[in-house]
Design a protein around this motif. Structure first.
Motif, mmCIF file in Angstrom:
data_model
loop_
_atom_site.group_PDB
_atom_site.id
_atom_site.type_symbol
_atom_site.label_atom_id
_atom_site.label_comp_id
_atom_site.label_asym_id
_atom_site.label_seq_id
_atom_site.Cartn_x
_atom_site.Cartn_y
_atom_site.Cartn_z
ATOM 1 N N PHE A 107 73.692 16.549 142.746
ATOM 2 C CA PHE A 107 73.184 17.289 141.595
ATOM 3 C C PHE A 107 73.424 18.788 141.803
ATOM 4 O O PHE A 107 73.876 19.483 140.899
ATOM 5 N N GLU A 108 73.145 19.270 143.011
ATOM 6 C CA GLU A 108 73.316 20.703 143.282
ATOM 7 C C GLU A 108 74.775 21.117 143.143
ATOM 8 O O GLU A 108 75.094 22.168 142.575
ATOM 9 N N GLU A 109 75.667 20.258 143.652
ATOM 10 C CA GLU A 109 77.102 20.563 143.527
ATOM 11 C C GLU A 109 77.495 20.666 142.063
ATOM 12 O O GLU A 109 78.151 21.604 141.633
ATOM 13 N N CYS A 110 77.059 19.657 141.324
ATOM 14 C CA CYS A 110 77.441 19.566 139.923
ATOM 15 C C CYS A 110 76.893 20.742 139.124
ATOM 16 O O CYS A 110 77.621 21.401 138.372
ATOM 17 N N ILE A 111 75.632 21.041 139.289
ATOM 18 C CA ILE A 111 75.004 22.055 138.438
ATOM 19 C C ILE A 111 75.556 23.441 138.752
ATOM 20 O O ILE A 111 75.792 24.242 137.843
ATOM 21 N N SER A 112 75.809 23.730 140.035
ATOM 22 C CA SER A 112 76.264 25.090 140.329
ATOM 23 C C SER A 112 77.695 25.282 139.829
ATOM 24 O O SER A 112 78.022 26.316 139.261
ATOM 25 N N GLN A 113 78.534 24.259 140.003
ATOM 26 C CA GLN A 113 79.914 24.411 139.512
ATOM 27 C C GLN A 113 79.952 24.527 137.997
ATOM 28 O O GLN A 113 80.647 25.358 137.443
ATOM 29 N N SER A 114 79.168 23.670 137.353
ATOM 30 C CA SER A 114 79.173 23.682 135.899
ATOM 31 C C SER A 114 78.650 25.007 135.353
ATOM 32 O O SER A 114 79.221 25.580 134.417
ATOM 33 N N ALA A 115 77.573 25.520 135.963
ATOM 34 C CA ALA A 115 76.996 26.777 135.471
ATOM 35 C C ALA A 115 77.944 27.944 135.703
ATOM 36 O O ALA A 115 78.081 28.816 134.846
ATOM 37 N N ASN B 46 68.523 26.404 153.023
ATOM 38 C CA ASN B 46 69.413 26.502 151.872
ATOM 39 C C ASN B 46 70.681 27.316 152.061
ATOM 40 O O ASN B 46 71.427 27.516 151.121
ATOM 41 N N VAL B 47 70.955 27.790 153.292
ATOM 42 C CA VAL B 47 72.152 28.626 153.472
ATOM 43 C C VAL B 47 73.430 27.892 153.098
ATOM 44 O O VAL B 47 74.359 28.482 152.546
ATOM 45 N N ASP B 48 73.479 26.592 153.421
ATOM 46 C CA ASP B 48 74.719 25.883 153.095
ATOM 47 C C ASP B 48 74.551 24.978 151.879
ATOM 48 O O ASP B 48 75.286 24.031 151.681
ATOM 49 N N SER B 49 73.555 25.273 151.050
ATOM 50 C CA SER B 49 73.364 24.466 149.850
ATOM 51 C C SER B 49 74.483 24.751 148.848
ATOM 52 O O SER B 49 74.939 25.890 148.716
ATOM 53 N N PRO B 50 74.926 23.704 148.133
ATOM 54 C CA PRO B 50 75.969 23.917 147.118
ATOM 55 C C PRO B 50 75.533 24.894 146.034
ATOM 56 O O PRO B 50 76.358 25.457 145.337
ATOM 57 N N LEU B 51 74.225 25.103 145.907
ATOM 58 C CA LEU B 51 73.737 26.059 144.895
ATOM 59 C C LEU B 51 74.222 27.463 145.184
ATOM 60 O O LEU B 51 74.281 28.312 144.305
ATOM 61 N N GLN B 52 74.596 27.685 146.466
ATOM 62 C CA GLN B 52 75.082 29.013 146.841
ATOM 63 C C GLN B 52 76.363 29.394 146.096
ATOM 64 O O GLN B 52 76.668 30.568 145.962
ATOM 65 N N ILE B 53 77.101 28.396 145.620
ATOM 66 C CA ILE B 53 78.313 28.697 144.826
ATOM 67 C C ILE B 53 77.899 29.555 143.638
ATOM 68 O O ILE B 53 78.493 30.583 143.338
ATOM 69 N N PHE B 54 76.830 29.118 142.992
ATOM 70 C CA PHE B 54 76.329 29.860 141.827
ATOM 71 C C PHE B 54 75.728 31.193 142.254
ATOM 72 O O PHE B 54 76.019 32.235 141.680
#
Ligand code: GTP
Ligand code: MG
Length: 417
Positions: free
Chosen positions: A326-334, A10-18
């Protein structure tokens, strides 16, 4: 070991934005906390006998301590929330299980999920349940009892069961994603109540549709309602059970095009939540059942159903692609919806405290100025008095001199007679 693989990816997961934004904003609020506390100490130091800050000034600044504390509490608990909806048996619970890499939620034929189930990370390494409003930790085996429509001890459909699952077992949970499973939208007349209770703070909605049939009116109506209450909701559509297409390969492309067109139309023209081009990026053809099986096998968990239908790899890749988008979308939106508001409040608090400090500083310098002014006036008065004294002294001297002179004159006159 499967769980290790999950952990490391998960190091480069888009969730890391959040995750990073959350860490940063938490750090900033620690600084704001320090700043406010320093301001309180300062206010105390200049109040009381010194009388520079009034008790009201002190109270004003002190009130920010608890405000900052409250925001820090909310920030610690902030998460990304995704809610799954769709008709009964479309595979909502199976999709969630596949995303969690394990059979956590009850799934099965018929009407299975009978209440809201919210899966979130547990800070300990044990799994447990809590029903809403109760602190009692229940054994995880009871998910299937509490959440299953076929069990006697089941809850009301609008009840919420929190399922706490060890973060270390699932990357999504570790990165603060909370997943909400729901009963089928076709089994209840209380959709409005559901939306008010469970949807208003969701960052992403996933409509789990059945690729064996087509989008249904109940499903559409539900999202029409959602989009009247939430502006521009983020909606993904999963055309699940796409493995059924393997048995009818001759129509596969045509059916896919038919579904895709209807879904694009629904999101862009009916709901108007995105453009047709964006809608295309929100529609996936998957088999949750196969994805779950594949992942259970990866983790060497015992699974029954042995053979996967033709094309299962393609469907699995599409599932993984969905997860990424989904991960990109949810982290940016949150980040946008949750942290923008906190950072605005943080800025306001810092500005308010600064203003309070400035006000005290100004009133102190006003006082200093007025003392200086008083001193100046006194000084002037003293100078005037001094001058007067000098004049008077000089006049007296003159007078005395003259008197002495006249006496001398008179004496000399007398002597000379
Ligand atoms: P409710 O909780 O009753 O509203 O249903 P649900 O939407 O949660 O569906 P669930 O996940 O319980 O799945 C219903 C049945 O469909 C189960 O037996 C699943 O194994 C099966 N199923 C789910 N996804 C797929 C799929 O992609 N392909 C196939 N063939 N079966 C699936
Ligand atoms: Mg279900």
């Amino acid at each position: 070991n499967g769980s290790v693989r999950v952990n490391m990816s998960n190091v480069d997961s888009p969730l890391q934005i959040f995750v990073r934004a959350k860490k940063k904003i938490n750090d900033i609020f620690i600084e704001i906390d320090d700043y406010v506390k320093d301001a309180v100490t300062f206010m105390h130091a200049v109040s009381g006998e010194k009388g520079i800050a009034t008790p009201q000034d002190v109270a004003n600044v002190e009130a920010y301590v608890s405000k900052v504390q409250a925001i820090r509490e909310v920030l610690k608990r902030d998460h990304m929330k995704v809610a799954f909806f769709g008709r009964t048996s479309n595979g909502k619970s199976t999709v969630i299980n596949a995303m969690l890499h394990d059979k956590i939620l009850p799934s099965g034929i018929g009407h299975t999920t009978n209440c809201f189930l919210q899966v979130e990370g547990s800070d300990t390494d044990e799994a447990f349940l809590k029903t809403d409003g109760s602190e009692e930790k229940l054994n995880v085996q009871s998910v299937s009892q509490l959440g299953h429509a076929l069990c006697d001890s089941r809850l009301q459909e609008r009840a919420l069961v929190h399922v706490y699952w060890p973060r270390e077992l699932c990357a999504l949970l570790r990165d603060d994603v909370v997943l909400v499973d729901s009963p089928g939208v076709d089994v209840t007349p209380n959709l409005d109540e559901w939306i008010d209770q469970y949807c208003l703070d969701a960052d992403v909605f996933v409509l789990v549709a059945n690729a064996e049939s087509t989008l249904m009116v109940t499903e559409k109506n539900f999202f029409h309602k959602v989009s009247t209450k939430i502006s521009q909701p983020n909606i993904f559509i999963l055309n699940n059970r796409w493995d059924a297409s393997a048995s009818e390969p001759e129509y596969l492309e045509q059916v896919r095009t038919q579904h895709a067109n209807r879904c694009v139309d629904f999101l862009s023209r009916e709901l108007r939540v995105c453009s047709p081009k964006e809608a295309e990026e929100r529609i996936f053809f998957i088999s949750a059942k196969e994805a779950l099986l594949t992942r259970m096998r990866e983790r060497e968990k015992p699974v029954s159903s042995p053979i996967l239908a033709e094309g299962h790899q393609v469907r699995y890749f599409e599932f993984v692609d969905f997860e990424r988008k989904f991960e990109e979308c949810i982290s940016q939106s949150a980040v946008r919806t949750k942290f923008a508001q906190h950072s605005r409040r943080g800025k306001n608090i810092a500005a308010d405290v600064q203003a309070a400090l400035e006000q005290v500083y100004n009133s102190a310098s006003d006082r200093k100025a007025s003392m200086v002014e008083k001193q100046r006036i006194l000084h002037e008065q003293l100078t005037a008095i001094e001058e007067q004294l000098t004049t008077i002294t000089r006049q007296m001297k003159d007078k005395i001199n003259r008197m002495v002179e006249s006496v001398e004159h008179k004496v000399s006159l007398t002597l000379s007679q």
